[in-house]
Design a protein around this motif. Structure first.
Motif, PDB file in Angstrom:
ATOM      1  N   SER A  87       3.696  -6.641  -8.038  1.00  0.00           N
ATOM      2  CA  SER A  87       2.938  -5.714  -8.879  1.00  0.00           C
ATOM      3  C   SER A  87       2.073  -6.459  -9.886  1.00  0.00           C
ATOM      4  O   SER A  87       0.906  -6.105 -10.110  1.00  0.00           O
ATOM      5  CB  SER A  87       3.899  -4.767  -9.601  1.00  0.00           C
ATOM      6  OG  SER A  87       3.208  -3.911 -10.472  1.00  0.00           O
ATOM      7  N   THR A 114       8.255   5.038  -7.447  1.00  0.00           N
ATOM      8  CA  THR A 114       8.908   4.706  -8.708  1.00  0.00           C
ATOM      9  C   THR A 114       9.928   3.593  -8.484  1.00  0.00           C
ATOM     10  O   THR A 114      10.219   3.222  -7.331  1.00  0.00           O
ATOM     11  CB  THR A 114       9.606   5.941  -9.294  1.00  0.00           C
ATOM     12  OG1 THR A 114      10.636   6.376  -8.394  1.00  0.00           O
ATOM     13  CG2 THR A 114       8.603   7.075  -9.514  1.00  0.00           C
ATOM     14  N   SER A 173       0.825  -1.216   0.000  1.00  0.00           N
ATOM     15  CA  SER A 173       0.000   0.000   0.000  1.00  0.00           C
ATOM     16  C   SER A 173       0.852   1.257   0.000  1.00  0.00           C
ATOM     17  O   SER A 173       0.465   2.286  -0.564  1.00  0.00           O
ATOM     18  CB  SER A 173      -0.928   0.008   1.221  1.00  0.00           C
ATOM     19  OG  SER A 173      -0.171  -0.087   2.424  1.00  0.00           O
ATOM     20  N   GLU A 174       2.056   1.210   0.623  1.00  0.00           N
ATOM     21  CA  GLU A 174       2.978   2.349   0.577  1.00  0.00           C
ATOM     22  C   GLU A 174       3.970   2.232  -0.571  1.00  0.00           C
ATOM     23  O   GLU A 174       4.311   3.229  -1.215  1.00  0.00           O
ATOM     24  CB  GLU A 174       3.749   2.473   1.899  1.00  0.00           C
ATOM     25  CG  GLU A 174       2.884   2.630   3.134  1.00  0.00           C
ATOM     26  CD  GLU A 174       2.524   1.290   3.764  1.00  0.00           C
ATOM     27  OE1 GLU A 174       3.209   0.290   3.462  1.00  0.00           O
ATOM     28  OE2 GLU A 174       1.538   1.244   4.526  1.00  0.00           O
ATOM     29  N   GLY A 216       3.682   0.549  -3.463  1.00  0.00           N
ATOM     30  CA  GLY A 216       3.128   0.506  -4.814  1.00  0.00           C
ATOM     31  C   GLY A 216       3.068   1.844  -5.500  1.00  0.00           C
ATOM     32  O   GLY A 216       3.008   1.903  -6.736  1.00  0.00           O
ATOM     33  N   GLU A 217       3.081   2.922  -4.750  1.00  0.00           N
ATOM     34  CA  GLU A 217       3.003   4.255  -5.341  1.00  0.00           C
ATOM     35  C   GLU A 217       4.370   4.828  -5.688  1.00  0.00           C
ATOM     36  O   GLU A 217       4.454   5.916  -6.270  1.00  0.00           O
ATOM     37  CB  GLU A 217       2.291   5.204  -4.368  1.00  0.00           C
ATOM     38  CG  GLU A 217       0.861   4.773  -4.037  1.00  0.00           C
ATOM     39  CD  GLU A 217       0.220   5.682  -3.019  1.00  0.00           C
ATOM     40  OE1 GLU A 217       0.923   6.596  -2.508  1.00  0.00           O
ATOM     41  OE2 GLU A 217      -0.982   5.505  -2.721  1.00  0.00           O
TER      42      GLU A 217
END
Length: 464
Positions: A104, A54, A48-49, A51-52
């Motif tokens: 991912s 790069t 949740s942290e 995945g955002e």
């Protein structure tokens, strides 16, 4: 000027390790896979942290969770260091990148399943598979050192510590000899069949000159590939036939044995079990791949050899194929020999392999309309008449049997290759990229039915 796109190709460098070295390489692959399994759990827990972020931000973020340093004595997962003692930093970062890709992919597929985006409505939910058959990526200087191209030092795990092992290189290709190619980080591949380095190269081919010959390919059933090299003036400077009959016979013989075994298994009725003759089908697929590589390699060699201008890089502009996407055979009854030959037609495989090899040399693939490429005579005399005894032979409207005496030369395929080459030349030289005819009153619509004689008309109207 627009710079050419980067092309990545992979070479296989065969290794010849001793029995002791092979055992060490096996332990290295095993401990790397275990590390990836460990990291998959960590990354998925904090996705949740993470995945955002790069790709450049994700690696240090994961290291903050499991890699202890002097400036970072307190971490959330100190078990990693205890389980993987002295694990090389570059291998750790490669494992993080691979594990993040696995997580991912799973999250994307799971969300797609939740939203009902799968083709089948009763599809089962995807599973996160941490036990993958991955192989370690080796970074230069830290994980491997080249000694010429005969030996390579690889950092391996001996069960207690990470040490260097010098392994002999017994086979490699020639991409490393090209000055414009840049070698990237290889992967160590070890399985039951072979031990090798999978070495990717970034290729930067030079741009080819626009005024050059085209190499036209007519893919057929009787002859695998008929090749003709056509100049922009309509002169055919080379023609060749490629038909690896020995490999085709090997494949067809195996496929024939499947029907014999099926009849013995089923008798007059019944069903075959799942996976029936799967090994035979796998072997036939490998033979098809080999045939595709043999034919495509020869096509590219011809395209390099026959050019109008000789420079440091070959100047053949394009290889021309018929656009056969979505084509389905109409001839042949169900379960007939002709229908089976159509199923063994490697039109897509040969075209794809040729495109990959030709793009590496800076060339491009051109696709033209397939309609009436073999039916229309290249000299403009109209439709050709096929022989009922040998469909590969053709007679022109003028009564001329083009090379009909030599049965080994299928004239219909050769006639089609000429017309395909002419359509490719016109598509490359026409302003709007079309295949229009030179004369508005040609009497042979539509405009895409171009023949070799149209190139002659462009050079000298008297010849048309």
């Amino acid at each position: 000027m627009k710079t050419p796109n980067k092309i990545i190709r992979t070479d296989k460098w065969r290794l010849n390790p001793t029995p002791v070295q092979k055992e060490l390489l096996g332990k290295t692959v095993e401990v790397y896979r275990h590390a990836c399994q460990f990291l998959v759990g960590i990354i998925y827990t904090h996705w949740s942290e993470l995945g955002e972020l790069t790709a450049d931000q994700l690696t240090p973020a994961v290291e903050k969770l499991m890699h202890q340093t002097a400036k970072r004595p307190s971490i959330k997962y100190p078990q990693f260091k205890k389980a993987f003692y002295k694990f090389p930093s570059y291998l750790r970062r490669a494992a993080i990148a691979f594990s993040a890709g696995q997580v991912s992919s799973f999250v994307t597929r799971y969300r797609e399943w939740q939203s009902g985006g799968r083709k089948r409505k009763d599809a089962k939910p995807p599973k996160l598979n941490a036990d993958t058959g991955c192989y370690p990526s080796l970074y230069k200087g830290q994980c491997y050192k080249l000694h010429g191209y005969d030996q390579v030092e690889i950092k391996v795990f001996n069960g207690y510590d990470w040490v260097w092992a010098t392994v002999e290189i017994t086979g490699l290709r020639e991409r490393h000899l090209v000055a414009t190619n840049k070698m990237m980080s290889p992967s160590l591949v070890l399985n039951e069949r072979s031990c090798h380095l999978s070495v990717p190269f970034t290729c930067k081919p030079e741009k080819r000159k626009p005024e050059a010959n085209v190499t036209a390919i007519d893919l057929g059933i009787n002859t695998t590939a008929t090749i003709s090299v056509v100049t922009h003036s309509g002169t055919v400077i080379h023609r060749e036939f490629i038909h690896p009959g020995r490999d085709i016979d090997r494949r067809d013989k195996r496929l024939k044995s499947v029907s014999v075994r099926a009849s013995k298994t089923m008798g007059k009725g019944g069903k075959l079990h799942k996976g029936f003759c799967s090994k035979t089908y796998q072997k036939c697929r490998r033979i098809n791949t080999q045939i595709g590589h043999i034919v495509s390699k020869r096509i590219v060699e011809i395209a390099e050899k026959f050019n109008s201008v000789r420079v440091a890089w070959p100047t053949a502009l394009a290889i021309v194929f018929e656009n056969l996407l979505g084509w389905k055979p109409k001839g042949g009854r169900k379960r007939s020999n002709l229908r089976q030959r159509f199923h063994g037609w490697l039109k897509a495989k040969i075209r794809d392999f040729t495109e990959m090899k030709w793009a590496e040399l800076g060339g491009k693939i051109v696709e033209v309309v397939a309609a009436y490429s073999s039916k229309l005579a290249y000299d403009g005399s109209g439709k050709v008449k096929r022989s009922s005894k040998n469909y590969a032979l053709a007679t022109f409207s003028s009564g001329k049997q083009f090379n009909a005496v030599r049965v080994a030369w299928p004239t219909a395929n050769l006639n089609g290759a000429y017309n395909i080459g002419a359509r490719g030349v016109i598509k490359l030289t026409h302003r709007n990229g079309g295949e229009g005819r030179f004369s508005k009153n040609s009497g042979r619509p539509p405009r895409s039915w171009v023949c070799l004689c149209d190139l002659w008309a462009k050079v000298s109207p008297r010849l048309a």
